[in-house]
Motif scaffolding. Structure first.
Motif, short mmCIF file in Angstrom:
data_model
loop_
_atom_site.label_atom_id
_atom_site.label_comp_id
_atom_site.label_asym_id
_atom_site.label_seq_id
_atom_site.Cartn_x
_atom_site.Cartn_y
_atom_site.Cartn_z
N MET A 88 0.83 -1.20 0.00
CA MET A 88 0.00 0.00 0.00
C MET A 88 0.87 1.25 0.00
O MET A 88 1.95 1.27 0.58
N ILE A 89 0.37 2.30 -0.66
CA ILE A 89 0.92 3.64 -0.56
C ILE A 89 -0.19 4.52 0.00
O ILE A 89 -1.26 4.64 -0.61
N PHE A 100 3.37 13.59 -6.50
CA PHE A 100 3.87 13.74 -7.87
C PHE A 100 4.87 12.65 -8.24
O PHE A 100 5.03 12.33 -9.42
N SER A 101 5.55 12.05 -7.29
CA SER A 101 6.60 11.07 -7.59
C SER A 101 6.10 9.63 -7.67
O SER A 101 6.89 8.71 -7.83
N LEU A 102 4.80 9.41 -7.59
CA LEU A 102 4.30 8.05 -7.40
C LEU A 102 4.35 7.17 -8.64
O LEU A 102 4.33 5.94 -8.53
N SER A 103 4.39 7.76 -9.82
CA SER A 103 4.32 6.94 -11.04
C SER A 103 5.41 5.86 -11.11
O SER A 103 5.09 4.69 -11.35
N PRO A 104 6.69 6.17 -10.91
CA PRO A 104 7.70 5.10 -10.97
C PRO A 104 7.57 4.10 -9.82
O PRO A 104 7.96 2.93 -9.97
N ILE A 105 7.05 4.51 -8.70
CA ILE A 105 6.85 3.58 -7.58
C ILE A 105 5.73 2.60 -7.91
O ILE A 105 5.86 1.39 -7.73
N LYS A 106 4.63 3.12 -8.43
CA LYS A 106 3.52 2.26 -8.83
C LYS A 106 3.93 1.33 -9.96
O LYS A 106 3.51 0.15 -10.00
N ALA A 107 4.76 1.81 -10.89
CA ALA A 107 5.23 0.95 -11.98
C ALA A 107 6.09 -0.19 -11.44
O ALA A 107 6.03 -1.32 -11.96
N ALA A 108 6.89 0.09 -10.42
CA ALA A 108 7.74 -0.95 -9.84
C ALA A 108 6.95 -1.93 -9.00
O ALA A 108 7.33 -3.11 -8.87
N PHE A 109 5.84 -1.47 -8.42
CA PHE A 109 5.02 -2.31 -7.54
C PHE A 109 3.55 -2.18 -7.96
O PHE A 109 2.74 -1.55 -7.26
N PRO A 110 3.19 -2.75 -9.09
CA PRO A 110 1.84 -2.52 -9.64
C PRO A 110 0.72 -3.06 -8.77
O PRO A 110 -0.43 -2.61 -8.91
N ALA A 112 0.49 -2.72 -5.54
CA ALA A 112 0.30 -1.87 -4.35
C ALA A 112 -0.93 -0.98 -4.53
O ALA A 112 -1.10 -0.32 -5.56
N ARG A 113 -1.79 -0.97 -3.53
CA ARG A 113 -2.93 -0.05 -3.53
C ARG A 113 -2.44 1.36 -3.17
O ARG A 113 -1.61 1.51 -2.27
N VAL A 114 -2.95 2.35 -3.87
CA VAL A 114 -2.66 3.74 -3.55
C VAL A 114 -3.94 4.34 -2.98
O VAL A 114 -4.96 4.39 -3.68
N VAL A 115 -3.89 4.77 -1.73
CA VAL A 115 -5.11 5.18 -1.03
C VAL A 115 -4.90 6.52 -0.34
O VAL A 115 -3.77 6.93 -0.06
N ALA A 116 -6.02 7.17 -0.06
CA ALA A 116 -6.02 8.44 0.68
C ALA A 116 -7.38 8.61 1.32
O ALA A 116 -8.38 8.01 0.88
N ALA A 117 -7.43 9.44 2.35
CA ALA A 117 -8.71 9.77 2.96
C ALA A 117 -9.60 10.43 1.92
O ALA A 117 -9.12 11.13 1.01
N PRO A 118 -10.92 10.23 1.99
CA PRO A 118 -11.82 10.84 1.01
C PRO A 118 -11.63 12.35 0.86
O PRO A 118 -11.69 12.89 -0.25
N VAL A 151 -0.70 9.29 -10.53
CA VAL A 151 -1.28 8.13 -9.87
C VAL A 151 -2.33 8.65 -8.89
O VAL A 151 -1.99 9.23 -7.86
N MET A 152 -3.59 8.44 -9.24
CA MET A 152 -4.68 8.96 -8.42
C MET A 152 -5.05 7.93 -7.35
O MET A 152 -5.31 6.78 -7.67
N PRO A 153 -5.05 8.33 -6.09
CA PRO A 153 -5.43 7.37 -5.04
C PRO A 153 -6.90 6.97 -5.14
O PRO A 153 -7.71 7.64 -5.78
N GLU A 154 -7.23 5.88 -4.49
CA GLU A 154 -8.62 5.54 -4.23
C GLU A 154 -8.95 5.95 -2.81
O GLU A 154 -8.06 6.06 -1.96
N ALA A 155 -10.22 6.17 -2.55
CA ALA A 155 -10.63 6.62 -1.22
C ALA A 155 -10.54 5.49 -0.20
O ALA A 155 -10.96 4.37 -0.47
N LEU A 156 -9.98 5.80 0.94
CA LEU A 156 -9.93 4.87 2.07
C LEU A 156 -10.45 5.59 3.30
O LEU A 156 -9.76 6.43 3.87
N ASP A 157 -11.67 5.28 3.69
CA ASP A 157 -12.28 5.91 4.85
C ASP A 157 -12.13 4.94 6.02
O ASP A 157 -13.02 4.13 6.31
#
Length: 301
Positions: A88-89, A100-110, A112-118, A151-157
């Protein structure tokens, strides 16, 4: 935190490669904990951002990304070197230097969930185009250029992140919109994100009223009351201590800013007064913009 206006990148010129300076990425953990952690402060070319990697024996969670794509590539390599699976990120803040730097991280670890508060996700969606318009021409190949590069996060409430048997609490800052920190009880560790700074100028442009800054100070007092053994600021010099000094530093800076704000006539005088009290610090752009906003010379947000 970073302007949607076109600003000179004097303190971020060239947005160079991720800086692994002495002390960066030093792992600390209490013997009884199953968690370990590493912070990865990027230095001035990465806006002094300090993402944190939390790990157990097999998996890892990344708390926030950084500013540039070179920061992201270096961080991906550092994660790969641990041998852990990045699960997870977590993006704690809507400012572009947190994602802004997440694209190469997500590419290396496809996987991994990318999450953020709503609330964070809503803020990113609301301003990402203006951030790209301002910063893409300046970052060039070292930053995202279009919305497709984000890399747009998904909502994690949720009230906490989970890593194995460990819970890392997500603690909202009372009285402050879209502000939070993470608390890892087994480590007695605070990962402060945008609420904590260390040895750099503090970003005040987003807390534009006396009441908001007072709420920030109250949050810092609440953090200190936890008696944390480890405190990692979201913006820090690579050699800054990772302990309660970050809480004291941020609190003292905010109180000094309030004091000088009341006794100075304009932003130039406020900037000079704060530079006299805090000479030679990085992130001068934070002081410049914060002073202009506080004195009503610039609109923000």
């Amino acid at each position: 935190m970073i302007s949607s206006r076109r600003l000179a990148l004097t303190s971020l010129a060239a947005a160079g490669a991720y800086a692994m300076l002495p002390g960066a990425g030093q792992a600390l953990a209490q013997p009884a904990a199953t968690l370990s952690w590493r912070h990865h402060p990027a230095g001035p070319s990465g806006f002094f951002r300090a993402p944190v990697l939390l790990s157990d024996a097999s998996d890892a969670i990344l708390i926030d990304g950084g500013w540039t794509l070179s920061d992201g590539r270096a961080l991906a390599e550092a994660i790969r070197a641990t041998g852990r699976r990045l699960r997870m990120i977590y993006v704690s803040q809507s400012d572009p230097d947190f994602y802004f730097s997440l694209s190469p991280i997500k590419a290396a670890f496809p996987e991994a969930r990318v999450v953020a508060a709503p609330e964070t996700l809503a803020a990113i969606r609301a301003n990402v185009q203006s951030k790209l318009a301002t910063w893409s021409p300046q970052l060039r190949e070292n930053g995202p250029q279009t919305l497709a590069d984000i890399v747009m996060p998904e909502a994690l409430d949720a009230p906490a992140l989970e890593l194995g048997a460990e819970r890392i609490e997500i603690v909202p800052a009372a009285g402050l919109q879209n502000r939070r920190y993470l608390w890892a009880p087994s480590l007695k560790a605070v990962f402060g994100g945008v609420l904590l700074f260390n040895r750099v100028h503090v970003w005040t442009a987003d807390t534009q009223t006396r009441e908001a800054r007072a709420a920030w100070v109250a949050t810092l007092d609440a953090i200190a009351a936890r008696d944390p053994a480890i405190v990692v600021a979201g913006h820090m010099t690579p050699d800054a201590p990772v302990d309660a000094a970050a809480i004291r530093y941020t609190r003292d800076y905010l109180l000094a800013f309030e004091e000088e704000l009341g006794r100075t006539a304009d932003s130039a005088a406020l900037i000079a007064a704060m530079q006299a009290r805090y000479p030679g610090l990085g992130m001068g752009i934070a002081l410049e913009i914060g002073a202009k906003v506080a004195k009503g010379e610039m609109r923000w947000g």
